[in-house]
Design a protein around this motif. Structure first.
Motif, mmCIF file in Angstrom:
data_model
loop_
_atom_site.group_PDB
_atom_site.id
_atom_site.type_symbol
_atom_site.label_atom_id
_atom_site.label_comp_id
_atom_site.label_asym_id
_atom_site.label_seq_id
_atom_site.Cartn_x
_atom_site.Cartn_y
_atom_site.Cartn_z
ATOM 1 N N LEU A 1 10.654 -3.633 29.799
ATOM 2 C CA LEU A 1 9.382 -4.005 29.177
ATOM 3 C C LEU A 1 8.895 -2.920 28.217
ATOM 4 N N TYR A 2 9.060 -1.685 28.606
ATOM 5 C CA TYR A 2 8.624 -0.568 27.764
ATOM 6 C C TYR A 2 9.387 -0.557 26.435
ATOM 7 N N GLY B 1 10.243 -3.076 24.825
ATOM 8 C CA GLY B 1 9.805 -4.161 23.956
ATOM 9 C C GLY B 1 10.139 -5.566 24.409
ATOM 10 N N ALA B 2 10.787 -5.724 25.533
ATOM 11 C CA ALA B 2 11.128 -7.062 26.011
ATOM 12 C C ALA B 2 9.861 -7.806 26.428
ATOM 13 N N ALA B 3 9.895 -9.115 26.273
ATOM 14 C CA ALA B 3 8.810 -9.953 26.785
ATOM 15 C C ALA B 3 9.062 -10.163 28.274
ATOM 16 N N ALA B 4 8.017 -10.093 29.065
ATOM 17 C CA ALA B 4 8.156 -10.229 30.515
ATOM 18 C C ALA B 4 8.589 -11.639 30.885
ATOM 19 N N THR B 5 9.442 -11.697 31.879
ATOM 20 C CA THR B 5 9.880 -12.965 32.455
ATOM 21 C C THR B 5 9.512 -12.943 33.939
ATOM 22 N N MET B 6 9.743 -14.040 34.616
ATOM 23 C CA MET B 6 9.507 -14.060 36.056
ATOM 24 C C MET B 6 10.390 -13.025 36.751
ATOM 25 N N ALA B 7 11.566 -12.762 36.210
ATOM 26 C CA ALA B 7 12.454 -11.755 36.800
ATOM 27 C C ALA B 7 11.770 -10.385 36.802
ATOM 28 N N HIS B 8 11.075 -10.041 35.734
ATOM 29 C CA HIS B 8 10.350 -8.766 35.686
ATOM 30 C C HIS B 8 9.252 -8.735 36.756
ATOM 31 N N ALA B 9 8.582 -9.865 36.931
ATOM 32 C CA ALA B 9 7.495 -9.937 37.909
ATOM 33 C C ALA B 9 8.019 -9.832 39.339
ATOM 34 N N VAL B 10 9.166 -10.437 39.588
ATOM 35 C CA VAL B 10 9.741 -10.408 40.932
ATOM 36 C C VAL B 10 10.071 -8.975 41.350
ATOM 37 N N ALA B 11 10.400 -8.123 40.394
ATOM 38 C CA ALA B 11 10.707 -6.725 40.713
ATOM 39 C C ALA B 11 9.515 -6.046 41.401
ATOM 40 N N ALA B 12 8.310 -6.333 40.939
ATOM 41 C CA ALA B 12 7.114 -5.758 41.566
ATOM 42 C C ALA B 12 6.879 -6.356 42.952
ATOM 43 N N ILE B 13 7.153 -7.638 43.093
ATOM 44 C CA ILE B 13 6.996 -8.294 44.391
ATOM 45 C C ILE B 13 7.943 -7.666 45.404
ATOM 46 N N TYR B 14 9.176 -7.396 44.985
ATOM 47 C CA TYR B 14 10.157 -6.801 45.892
ATOM 48 C C TYR B 14 9.639 -5.498 46.479
ATOM 49 N N ILE B 15 9.040 -4.672 45.658
ATOM 50 C CA ILE B 15 8.542 -3.393 46.165
ATOM 51 C C ILE B 15 7.417 -3.625 47.172
ATOM 52 N N ILE C 1 1.478 -2.000 29.019
ATOM 53 C CA ILE C 1 2.115 -2.667 27.879
ATOM 54 C C ILE C 1 1.076 -3.015 26.814
ATOM 55 N N GLN C 2 -0.128 -3.382 27.230
ATOM 56 C CA GLN C 2 -1.229 -3.692 26.299
ATOM 57 C C GLN C 2 -0.876 -4.787 25.286
ATOM 58 N N ASP C 3 -0.115 -5.796 25.734
ATOM 59 C CA ASP C 3 0.225 -6.911 24.863
ATOM 60 C C ASP C 3 0.302 -8.170 25.730
ATOM 61 N N ALA C 4 -0.782 -8.919 25.737
ATOM 62 C CA ALA C 4 -0.890 -10.090 26.612
ATOM 63 C C ALA C 4 0.213 -11.108 26.354
ATOM 64 N N SER C 5 0.668 -11.228 25.122
ATOM 65 C CA SER C 5 1.718 -12.202 24.830
ATOM 66 C C SER C 5 3.049 -11.801 25.475
ATOM 67 N N ARG C 6 3.270 -10.498 25.653
ATOM 68 C CA ARG C 6 4.517 -10.021 26.264
ATOM 69 C C ARG C 6 4.433 -9.942 27.782
ATOM 70 N N THR C 7 3.239 -9.964 28.331
ATOM 71 C CA THR C 7 3.091 -9.809 29.785
ATOM 72 C C THR C 7 2.504 -11.055 30.449
ATOM 73 N N GLU C 8 2.509 -12.162 29.734
ATOM 74 C CA GLU C 8 1.937 -13.403 30.253
ATOM 75 C C GLU C 8 2.579 -13.823 31.583
ATOM 76 N N ALA C 9 3.893 -13.662 31.711
ATOM 77 C CA ALA C 9 4.588 -14.056 32.941
ATOM 78 C C ALA C 9 4.103 -13.229 34.135
#
Length: 183
Positions: free
Chosen positions: A57-58, A60-74, A140-148
Motif C-alpha cells: 500500500l505504501y 502505491g497499490a490500491a487496497a483490496t480485501m487481501a490487504h484488509a485480511v492481513a490486519a484481521i489476521y494479526i 495512506i491519506q487517500d480514500a480512493s486507495r483505502t476504500e476496501a
C-alpha cells in the motif's frame, strides 16, 4: 489473484503447518522447546503478512480485501492464538496421541459463559485489527486507495454485533445436549 492474496494463502498453509509440527514435536517426539518454536512462528507469519500488505500500500497499490485480511489476521492471532492452540492441543493429545482427558463439550450456562469469553476475544481482535486498518487508512491519506479497508472495517462491525446477539441468545436459550450418549 494478486501477490498479497497469494501471501495470505502461503501464510495460512504455514500457520497450519506450524500448528501440526508444533503438536507433533510436543507429543510425538517429546520435544517441548521445538514445539514452542513452531508455535512462536505463528505471530511472526501474521506480522510478515501485515508488513508486506502495508509495504504494498505504501508503494502505491490500491487496497483490496487481501490487504484488509492481513490486519484481521494479526488481531485474531493475538486475541485467539492461545485459545486456538489450546483447543488443537487438547484434541491432538486425546485423538492422535491417545493421552489425556476427552475434550469437554459445553452446555447450558457453562457454554454461554465460554461463548461470552470468545466474544470478548472477538472484541479484542476487532480493536487490534481495527486500529491497524484505521491506522493504515490514516497513513495512506487517500480514500480512493483505502476504500476496501474502510468497507471491511464496517462489515466487521456488523459481524461483531451479530456475534454479540448470538452470544446473548445462549444466555436466554441455553444450548442443550442433543442426546443422552453425550453425557
Amino acid at each position: 489473484m494478486n501477490a498479497i492474496a497469494w501471501l495470505i494463502v502461503i501464510c495460512e498453509a504455514a500457520f497450519w503447518a506450524a500448528v501440526i509440527f508444533g503438536l507433533a514435536a510436543r507429543y510425538i517426539f517429546r520435544r517441548q522447546k521445538l514445539g514452542m518454536f513452531f508455535f512462536a512462528l505463528i505471530p511472526l507469519l501474521d506480522a510478515v503478512l501485515f508488513l508486506a500488505a502495508a509495504a504494498d500500500l505504501y508503494r502505491g497499490a490500491a487496497a483490496t480485501m487481501a490487504h484488509a485480511v492481513a490486519a484481521i489476521y494479526i488481531g485474531v492471532s493475538v486475541a485467539f492464538g492461545k485459545s486456538m492452540i489450546q483447543w488443537a492441543d487438547e484434541r491432538f493429545r486425546y485423538y492422535v496421541v491417545k493421552e489425556g482427558a476427552k475434550p469437554v463439550k459445553r452446555y447450558g450456562l457453562d457454554y454461554a459463559k465460554h461463548y461470552a469469553k470468545g466474544w470478548g476475544r472477538h472484541v479484542l481482535a476487532f480493536v487490534i485489527g481495527g486500529v491497524l486498518l484505521a491506522g493504515t487508512v490514516f497513513l495512506i491519506q487517500d480514500a480512493s486507495r483505502t476504500e476496501a479497508l474502510s468497507k471491511l472495517l464496517k462489515g466487521w462491525s456488523v459481524v461483531l454485533c451479530i456475534d454479540f446477539l448470538i452470544m446473548a441468545s445462549f444466555f436466554v436459550m441455553p444450548k442443550k445436549r442433543r442426546n443422552s450418549r453425550e453425557l
